[in-house]
Design an enzyme around this catalytic site. Structure first.
Site, PDB file in Angstrom:
ATOM      1  N   ASP A 750      14.935  77.863  34.836  1.00 21.17           N
ATOM      2  CA  ASP A 750      16.070  78.471  34.143  1.00 21.17           C
ATOM      3  C   ASP A 750      17.312  77.606  34.362  1.00 21.17           C
ATOM      4  O   ASP A 750      17.628  77.249  35.498  1.00 21.17           O
ATOM      5  CB  ASP A 750      16.312  79.885  34.698  1.00 21.17           C
ATOM      6  CG  ASP A 750      17.160  80.745  33.772  1.00 21.17           C
ATOM      7  OD1 ASP A 750      18.025  80.186  33.078  1.00 21.17           O
ATOM      8  OD2 ASP A 750      16.949  81.967  33.762  1.00 21.17           O
ATOM      9  N   HIS A 752      20.392  78.480  32.990  1.00 21.64           N
ATOM     10  CA  HIS A 752      21.589  79.271  32.696  1.00 21.64           C
ATOM     11  C   HIS A 752      22.323  79.611  33.986  1.00 21.64           C
ATOM     12  O   HIS A 752      21.732  80.174  34.897  1.00 21.64           O
ATOM     13  CB  HIS A 752      21.194  80.551  31.962  1.00 21.64           C
ATOM     14  CG  HIS A 752      20.471  80.296  30.680  1.00 21.64           C
ATOM     15  ND1 HIS A 752      19.105  80.194  30.611  1.00 21.64           N
ATOM     16  CD2 HIS A 752      20.937  80.089  29.428  1.00 21.64           C
ATOM     17  CE1 HIS A 752      18.746  79.954  29.363  1.00 21.64           C
ATOM     18  NE2 HIS A 752      19.836  79.883  28.627  1.00 21.64           N
ATOM     19  N   SER A 803      12.260  84.085  34.454  1.00 23.97           N
ATOM     20  CA  SER A 803      12.980  84.012  35.726  1.00 23.97           C
ATOM     21  C   SER A 803      12.662  85.202  36.628  1.00 23.97           C
ATOM     22  O   SER A 803      12.739  85.103  37.854  1.00 23.97           O
ATOM     23  CB  SER A 803      14.491  83.947  35.484  1.00 23.97           C
ATOM     24  OG  SER A 803      14.834  82.765  34.803  1.00 23.97           O
TER      25      SER A 803
END
Length: 844
Positions: A750, A752, A803
């Site tokens: 991930d 982000h 995630s």
């Protein structure tokens, strides 16, 4: 015969495709698919970097596009959401960004061409995501360790991405999932550069995502403020996407429809995420929700975002033929400005919008001194006072010989943007140094006024500056100067007004509503020969503007008219009062004033009569008569009187300081608190923490926005710092007083990190030592770092559904290593229910 997109949008509603990532995950590409032949030895895991598949697995992406086209999509979006250097840096694949975007557009274009027919044209929207950074949020992270992130870096990042999409054949530029309007403005700025460089322009679509049911972007802006802040891009379509399901998004789409003069789109998620992060709204149910929106709200494009599939598109695509599109008109009769909220200046109702003059170093000696001392927090109190007295905009100017205006305006705006009430206001950036203007515009996510440009250096300079202001999204003030000098007669004023208007509208592409004239407010009784009455000439110029260019606006510094009577308190107030009313009648809607003076309504009749005589030039002896009043009621406009909140009790004062981000009196108040409480930690628990609870409550209600919360956390930390000497003296008390270290990371797979970055700032401000491991961090590294650093707890961040599984892996490893510290999980897909059911069971 093929039609362009605008023609089709006037004929029927068009359908956008759905989620890209969902279908890619369904196809189950492995690590080898992401690596291809050229990245076999790449040092970082690449699985999950979907944009690499454009290069290494193009057939898979082609199949995804084809499935949406077969389902009925008119527009497909390229697989390029994260194909920017900032996001790709975490994979160490930033050098491939241009190629990712180029190939993304080529693949999509190939699919669109193959599925197009005479009756069904297909279009490719080059997708530009928001990146993993936030310009507005980055202003409030002051740590020297934080990686430098600027407007210019973001423009460069977007420029590379947009170039690839344009070269690859995209028909539309889609700037989407905007959570920070300043990011979007950087993308618009970059797109204008690319269009000019390549001598090719394609239609622009812009789509924002809102952060909650209060209907604001994460950066705090309302939907109308967002729209007017990006309108300078002249978008063909503006819309909303992601956020939540269609039914809950409808009221906010309606706000956009009510405000916009362009076409409107929406492509929501397939409902709201379930406890496991999935989107379970069926195609049939989503189609029903979309139809309800189409019945209530006139939109022109609809589609899907997270969780949507070709089956969803197929279920609702027929609705595009069932409902007729709403045609848009770009005709407006008002100027709109924006901070976090917007203001309309409607010429039809005659109301004035006051621009406060006391945040101009030339308008307040006290303000100028504070700026010289770099005491921006105290300077903000003057801005707040202007607001309290009735200002709706603020004139911000740092032009003074002993002030570095470029640095000062940047630093002041950073603090201004973090202030709960002030950030709502639009601002006027006032400087004669255009580099200062350019710097200021990089810190404004709303739509400001730029004051000013003129023809004094010729047409080329005038147009260059105008075009730059337009790219940043500002309205512009035109001062009436040309190569000959200042316009000081009515004829000269009219001449420069007409010339400037022509240049701005015909060559610079400015809309009339974004042009504001300042016909030069020049002091009365200051002309030795008294050859021209400047008030009458100014008013005549205003009437000329309203008669010939009715959509343009007019501003001017009202107090300039009485400059010759500086010190003659009552006389000067009367002159300003009379002139302001006359200016209003002549069409001025944006006067620059001290709003407190405007409220003056108890001036003697004889003084008002004399002021009228001076303004309208009907008494040759009026100047002498007014000067006789020179000793009357001289006022100190910049009095430094103590604000009323300082008279409250200690708890209320500290609460006010934290909620409003004021640190001026912390030392005094904290010292007082230590005398009332034996234990400094009681000060934290009894006085400071309740105030922070109020900050949290206000944030939840939408009364405060994220930047203000961060500012409050910073003040909290300063308060704790004031307590440190007292805490240290009690170090042997036996209590565990240290907050310790926190290891924080975005989990493997991930990239982000918006939420993680914001959390890091708040943790730092509250006394934790933060070890931020970045993004895509393996479980082993997280746990080892926590053990090696004797961390107090671990924080895991993630946005995408996979995630959640990785968070489970971290929890299992923490259990295996027999750790006994808290585990914090957060991110868009996390929930209390999922955490209890899937993560907590793996860790004690």
């Amino acid at each position: 015969m093929s039609k362009n997109l605008k023609e089709l949008l006037n004929e029927r509603i068009l359908v956008l495709d759905g989620a890209m990532g969902s279908l890619i995950q369904q196809k189950g590409p492995e690590e080898a698919d992401y690596r291809g032949s050229k990245l076999k030895e790449h040092e970082v895991k690449l699985k999950g970097n979907h944009e690499l598949l454009n290069i290494n697995c193009p057939d898979l992406i082609f199949d995804v596009h084809s499935s949406y086209l077969k389902a009925g999509a008119d527009i497909i979006t390229t697989n390029s959401f994260n194909a920017n250097a900032l996001s790709q840096k975490d994979y160490k694949t930033q050098d491939l960004c241009y190629m990712m975007n180029y190939e993304a557009a080529k693949i999509a274009k190939k699919a669109a061409v193959e599925h197009s027919s005479v009756d069904k044209q297909r279009f490719v929207a080059g997708c530009v995501g928001p990146t993993s950074k936030s310009l507005s949020m980055s202003q409030f992270s002051s740590s020297e360790k934080d990686e430098k992130f600027t407007y210019d870096i973001l423009v460069s990042t977007y420029r590379e991405q947009i170039s690839g999409l344009l070269d690859g054949g995209a028909d539309i530029l889609l700037i989407e999932t905007i959570f920070d309007t300043l990011n979007a403005k950087a993308a618009i700025y970059a797109s204008e550069n690319v269009f000019k460089e390549k001598k090719k322009r394609i239609p622009v679509m812009i789509s924002a995502t809102i952060a909650g049911e209060a209907g604001r972007l994460l950066s705090g802006q309302t939907i109308p403020a967002f729209y007017h802040s990006i309108q300078h891009a002249n978008p063909l379509v503006v819309g909303l996407n992601c956020s939540f399901g269609a039914s809950k998004l409808q009221p906010f789409v309606q706000q956009l429809v009510d405000e916009a003069s362009c076409f409107v789109s929406f492509h929501p998620n397939a409902g709201i995420p379930e406890h496991d992060g999935s989107y379970s709204q069926s195609p049939k149910q989503m189609a029903k929700d979309i139809e309800k929106v189409l019945k209530k709200t006139g939109v022109n494009i609809f589609g899907g975002c997270c969780g949507t599939t070709p089956e969803h598109v197929e279920a609702y695509s027929e609705l595009s033929l069932k409902y007729k599109p709403v045609k848009r008109s770009n005709k407006k009769n008002y100027t709109v400005l924006a901070g976090l909220e917007h203001i309309k200046i409607d010429n039809s109702n005659g109301d004035m919008v006051y621009i406060g003059e006391k945040t101009n170093v030339a308008g307040s000696k006290k303000f100028a001194k504070l700026i010289e001392q770099k005491d921006y927090q105290t300077a903000l109190s003057i801005a707040q006072k202007q607001l309290d007295d009735g200002a709706q905009l603020l004139d911000i100017c740092m032009d003074k010989a002993d002030i570095n205006s470029k640095d000062a305006i940047k630093d002041f705006l950073i603090d201004f943007n973090a202030h709960p009430q002030l950030a709502k206001l639009p601002v006027m950036i006032d400087s004669s140094d255009f580099e200062t203007v350019r710097e200021a515009m990089k810190y404004i996510q709303g739509k400001p006024i730029i004051n000013s440009i003129s023809l004094k250096n010729g047409e080329k300079d005038f147009l260059n500056k105008a075009e730059e202001i337009k790219k940043f999204g500002g309205a512009v003030v035109v001062m009436l100067f040309d190569e000959k000098g200042q316009a000081d007669t009515t004829d000269r004023r009219k001449e420069i007004i007409t010339r400037s208007y022509r240049l701005l509208t015909e060559e610079a592409g400015f809309s009339e509503e974004n042009i504001i004239f300042d016909p030069n407010v020049m002091a009365l009784a200051a002309d030795v020969n008294n050859s021209v009455n400047q008030a009458v000439s100014f008013l005549d110029a205003c009437k000329y503007i309203k008669s010939n260019f009715p959509k343009c606006n007019i501003t001017g510094g009202v107090s300039n008219i009485s400059f010759a009577f500086k010190g003659a308190g009552v006389a000067r107030k009367a002159i300003n009062h009379v002139f302001l009313q006359a200016a209003k009648d002549a069409g001025v809607r944006l006067p620059i004033v001290n709003p407190l003076d405007v409220k003056t309504n108890n001036l003697p009749d004889n003084v008002i009569e004399l002021a009228n005589s001076l303004v309208f030039n009907n008494d040759e002896k009026v100047v002498d008569k007014l000067l006789e009043l020179n000793n009357s009621n001289i006022t100190a406009n910049d009095s430094g009187s103590k604000t009323s909140w300082r008279d409250q009790n200690l708890k209320s004062r500290l609460k006010h300081s934290l909620i409003n981000g004021i640190d001026d009196y912390l030392k005094v108040d904290i010292e007082e608190a230590t005398k009332k409480y034996d234990d400094p930690y009681d000060v934290i628990e009894s006085l400071l923490m309740p105030a922070m609870d109020q900050v949290s409550s206000k944030y939840d209600k939408g009364d405060l926005f994220l930047p203000q919360v961060i500012r409050s956390a910073t003040v909290f930390q300063k308060a704790v710092d004031c307590l440190h000497p007292h805490i240290n003296s009690q170090s042997n008390s036996g209590k565990n007083k240290t907050k310790g270290k926190v290891v924080i990371a975005t989990v493997e797979g991930d990239v982000h990190d918006i939420g993680k970055n914001i959390a890091s700032i708040v943790f730092k401000c509250n006394g934790f030592e933060v070890i931020d491991l970045g993004v895509m961090v393996p479980a082993e590294k997280i746990v080892k770092t926590a053990i090696d650093n004797n961390a107090g707890f671990v924080g895991l961040s993630g946005l995408i559904t996979p995630s959640l599984n990785e968070m489970e892996n971290v929890a299992k490893l923490m259990q295996e290593k027999e750790l006994n510290i808290p585990l914090l999980v957060g991110g868009a897909t996390t929930s209390e229910k999922h955490t209890k059911k899937h993560i907590a069971k793996n860790y004690n």
